[in-house]
Design a protein around this motif. Sequence first.
Motif, PDB file in Angstrom:
ATOM      1  N   SER A  15       0.819  -1.192   0.000  1.00 55.22           N
ATOM      2  CA  SER A  15       0.000   0.000   0.000  1.00 55.22           C
ATOM      3  C   SER A  15       0.858   1.248   0.000  1.00 55.22           C
ATOM      4  O   SER A  15       1.847   1.332   0.721  1.00 55.22           O
ATOM      5  CB  SER A  15      -0.872  -0.024   1.256  1.00 55.22           C
ATOM      6  N   LYS A  53      -7.906  -6.477  -2.741  1.00 51.95           N
ATOM      7  CA  LYS A  53      -8.060  -5.869  -4.057  1.00 51.95           C
ATOM      8  C   LYS A  53      -8.170  -4.360  -3.855  1.00 51.95           C
ATOM      9  O   LYS A  53      -9.096  -3.892  -3.198  1.00 51.95           O
ATOM     10  CB  LYS A  53      -9.302  -6.414  -4.762  1.00 51.95           C
ATOM     11  N   THR A  55      -6.553  -0.704  -2.440  1.00 53.57           N
ATOM     12  CA  THR A  55      -5.802  -0.236  -1.275  1.00 53.57           C
ATOM     13  C   THR A  55      -6.800   0.103  -0.161  1.00 53.57           C
ATOM     14  O   THR A  55      -7.994   0.272  -0.428  1.00 53.57           O
ATOM     15  CB  THR A  55      -5.011   1.046  -1.618  1.00 53.57           C
ATOM     16  N   ASP A  82      -1.862  -4.920  -2.436  1.00 48.39           N
ATOM     17  CA  ASP A  82      -2.851  -4.977  -3.511  1.00 48.39           C
ATOM     18  C   ASP A  82      -2.479  -6.133  -4.440  1.00 48.39           C
ATOM     19  O   ASP A  82      -1.378  -6.161  -4.982  1.00 48.39           O
ATOM     20  CB  ASP A  82      -2.841  -3.645  -4.267  1.00 48.39           C
TER      21      ASP A  82
END
Lengths: 132, 81
Positions: A15, A53, A55, A82
């Motif tokens: 992230s 799936k 952030t 992600d």
Amino acid sequence: MSSSEPSTIRDLPMSASQPSAVGEAPIPSGESNPIREAITQALGEHKVILFMKGTPEAPACGFSARTVAALQSLDVPFAAVDVLPDPRIRQELSAISNWPTIPQLFANGELVGGCDIVTEMYESGELAEALL
Amino acid sequence: MPFPEEIKQRIEAAIPGAHAEVEDYTGGGDHFRATVTAEAFAGRSRIEQHRLVYEIFGAEIGGPIHALSLKTQSPQQTPTQ
């Protein structure tokens, strides 16, 4: 935390970091597998880590969004990866965890569950304890 | 396209004594929610219980079955809601 060479983490789209630049070719089993190694390393380095799936700021799926919301409402710090930028992240993750769906929440290197289990544990009050 | 009744039958066929209730919660034929009650779940963790169901469908999960939301319990358990 390993003090040497934490750099394989950057192979995963953590992230708020840049997307990975890995290619498309499948990885033959038995050979070097940098994605699997990066996942394994990330599991070792982050007490609480969510593979999702999108952030936390912009979830790309309702199940991922719900799981993030449960973690945020407990005020638990967590790392997020992600899986969307490269389908092999999901393939390797599911091979490691024996779990077919995304999101997947891990604490202390162990799979806690997907959205259904995390939601159930949040509602029953068990989640906070599982993340200690 | 998988239908709720087909998913219910496959769960009940694969897990002896299981009772499954399955709904298509978007109406699109690819997002399902299942509540499964089975003696086989007794003494198993939630993760193990869900794996028993996911294993029935293998690669169909994430393929034609986009999502299979699960609630599992043994007959002795009250549903955790």
